[in-house]
Design a protein around this motif. Structure first.
Motif, mmCIF file in Angstrom:
data_model
loop_
_atom_site.group_PDB
_atom_site.id
_atom_site.type_symbol
_atom_site.label_atom_id
_atom_site.label_comp_id
_atom_site.label_asym_id
_atom_site.label_seq_id
_atom_site.Cartn_x
_atom_site.Cartn_y
_atom_site.Cartn_z
ATOM 1 N N UNK A 154 48.698 38.367 21.146
ATOM 2 C CA UNK A 154 49.521 39.480 20.690
ATOM 3 C C UNK A 154 50.727 39.663 21.609
ATOM 4 N N UNK A 155 50.506 39.558 22.903
ATOM 5 C CA UNK A 155 51.612 39.689 23.857
ATOM 6 C C UNK A 155 52.694 38.653 23.591
ATOM 7 N N UNK A 201 47.335 45.323 23.581
ATOM 8 C CA UNK A 201 48.075 44.393 22.733
ATOM 9 C C UNK A 201 49.523 44.181 23.138
ATOM 10 N N UNK A 202 50.070 45.043 24.003
ATOM 11 C CA UNK A 202 51.486 44.918 24.369
ATOM 12 C C UNK A 202 51.657 44.089 25.638
ATOM 13 N N UNK A 203 52.752 43.364 25.681
ATOM 14 C CA UNK A 203 53.011 42.449 26.795
ATOM 15 C C UNK A 203 52.988 43.178 28.135
ATOM 16 N N UNK A 210 49.500 44.319 29.330
ATOM 17 C CA UNK A 210 48.642 43.210 29.745
ATOM 18 C C UNK A 210 49.145 42.620 31.058
ATOM 19 N N UNK A 211 50.446 42.484 31.182
ATOM 20 C CA UNK A 211 51.034 41.977 32.428
ATOM 21 C C UNK A 211 50.601 42.845 33.613
ATOM 22 N N UNK A 248 59.190 35.634 31.148
ATOM 23 C CA UNK A 248 57.778 35.833 31.491
ATOM 24 C C UNK A 248 56.916 35.263 30.374
ATOM 25 N N UNK A 249 55.748 34.764 30.759
ATOM 26 C CA UNK A 249 54.833 34.149 29.800
ATOM 27 C C UNK A 249 53.409 34.508 30.197
ATOM 28 N N UNK A 250 52.602 34.878 29.221
ATOM 29 C CA UNK A 250 51.205 35.246 29.497
ATOM 30 C C UNK A 250 50.203 34.253 28.913
ATOM 31 N N UNK A 251 50.685 33.192 28.317
ATOM 32 C CA UNK A 251 49.775 32.268 27.631
ATOM 33 C C UNK A 251 48.784 31.610 28.580
#
Length: 406
Positions: free
Chosen positions: A324-325, A44-46, A49-50, A346-349
């Motif tokens: 969540x990130x 769940x944390x950025x 996941x990154x 930074x973006x994870x979408x």
């Protein structure tokens, strides 16, 4: 880790209705959360996941799909999961390197940065044609009637369908992403409604000689797998699903929700209006971070991987909670707030790594142009918030309907 009475399941009705409170608890207390029922870990944390999505050495694979349904996760694995058989060929995202990358290249030509930039005039024409028709009505739906039709028309042109089929394509894709609690959605398993559009395209292009005029279909017809075999019409159609679904589903919800967020913050809307060409692309990134509807994507572990003192073993799954990130306080200050000019490093979408979104450049362009053209032509508008709807979903938790008055 000993877990309390807190439980998280992406397919649970209460989570599908509103996952955000669950994400906060996961980030704060259970950054590596084990779902025993599915033999799956939720991240769940950025930063976590990154890191995981950036690993492309075969530790994580998508053999069971990037969005496996509950029926897939219910079957626990005893060791590493192999790639699927070549025939009948499932969606290519299910394969590891090199098959995944080589098939993906068949569908990527129109989405590369230079090719995408050349689409700006066409997107602008489509946006203004929609506005010409919609604005005199006074009341319509931002998601479906405006952004949805523009995005679906572009998808039609990408895959070789007439643009006037955009309303039908949009309705088909929207219906396909809905799911009953406990089930989830599996994009890789094509629903008949999708293939009823795509398979005839391949058949027609094969009969016509596949001369490259319809880039995606013709490239897939000419493609050869490592064993020298070609795709059947249906197999080629299945490889087009990423463009067909991804291009139709997400952009309309982000665009419409972004215009809603700007309407909710009049001072921010006024600031963006001061310089549309300069400010809309900045606001677009915050809109994507804050409002992107995709919730999570999955990987299956092929090699042991340890994170936060937890070792995930081959055959177990990981779901990366991208939504969540996007709300992680460790990455963004006050992430639940909408701030049009928020610094975003930074973006994870759009994901990261091997499965980074194929259409990212076109998506950004479509969102930018549709918001720009709207703000050029609509000096004032009102969102009918009490009539907006966001159906429960384990995946595309976005606003399917945002009525607007102009």
């Amino acid at each position: 880790m000993i877990q309390s009475d807190f439980t998280y399941d992406p397919f649970a009705p209460e989570v599908m209705a509103n996952p955000l409170p669950y994400y906060r608890t996961l980030r704060d207390e259970y950054p590596v959360y084990y779902l025993d029922k599915w033999d799956t870990y939720a991240l769940s944390r950025f930063d976590d996941i990154w890191e995981v999505l950036g690993i492309t050495d075969g530790t994580f694979v998508a053999s069971e799909g990037t969005l496996p349904a509950a029926t897939v996760l219910a079957d626990h694995n005893d060791g590493p999961v192999p790639d699927p058989p070549l025939h009948p060929m499932p969606f290519h995202a299910n394969f590891d390197s090199p098959i995944y990358e080589t098939v993906r290249r068949c569908t990527s030509a129109q989405f590369r940065p230079r090719s995408a930039a050349r689409l700006a005039d066409r997107i602008r024409i489509l946006a203004n044609e929609r506005l010409d028709e919609l604005l005199p009505r006074g009341t319509f739906d931002l998601t479906q009637d405006y952004a949805g039709i523009v995005a679906a028309a572009m998808v039609c042109e990408f895959v070789g369908l007439p643009a006037d089929l955009a309303p039908d394509v949009l309705a088909t894709v929207n219906a396909g992403s809905l799911a009953q609690p406990g089930e989830g959605v599996e994009i890789g398993n094509a629903r008949p409604g999708y293939l009823s559009y795509l398979t005839p395209i391949v058949a027609r292009r094969r009969a016509a000689g596949a001369d490259g005029t319809v880039v995606i279909a013709d490239s897939l017809i000419d493609f050869r797998l490592p064993d020298g075999s070609a795709f059947t019409d249906m197999e080629a159609a299945v490889q087009m699903l990423g463009v067909f679904i991804g291009g139709t589903e997400t952009v309309p919800k982000i665009t419409a929700t972004g215009l809603w967020q700007l309407h909710r913050h009049p001072d921010q809307l006024a600031a963006v209006r001061c310089d549309l060409a300069g400010n809309v692309p900045i606001a677009r990134e915050e809109i994507i971070r804050h409002s992107a509807p995709a919730q999570w994507f999955a990987r299956t572990v092929r090699r042991p991987y340890t994170i936060h003192d937890t070792t995930i073993t081959p055959g177990q799954r990981v779901i990366t909670l991208l939504a969540s990130a996007a709300r992680d306080e460790r990455e963004y200050d006050h992430p639940d707030d909408f701030v049009w000019n928020r610094p975003i490093e930074r973006l994870l979408s759009f994901g990261r790594g091997q499965h980074f979104c194929l259409g990212v450049h076109v998506a950004r362009l479509e969102i930018t142009i549709m918001i720009e053209e709207w703000l050029k032509r609509v000096p004032d508008y009102h969102i009918v918030e009490q009539a907006a709807s966001r159906p429960p979903s384990s995946f595309q938790w976005g606003w399917n309907s945002i009525p607007v008055e102009v």
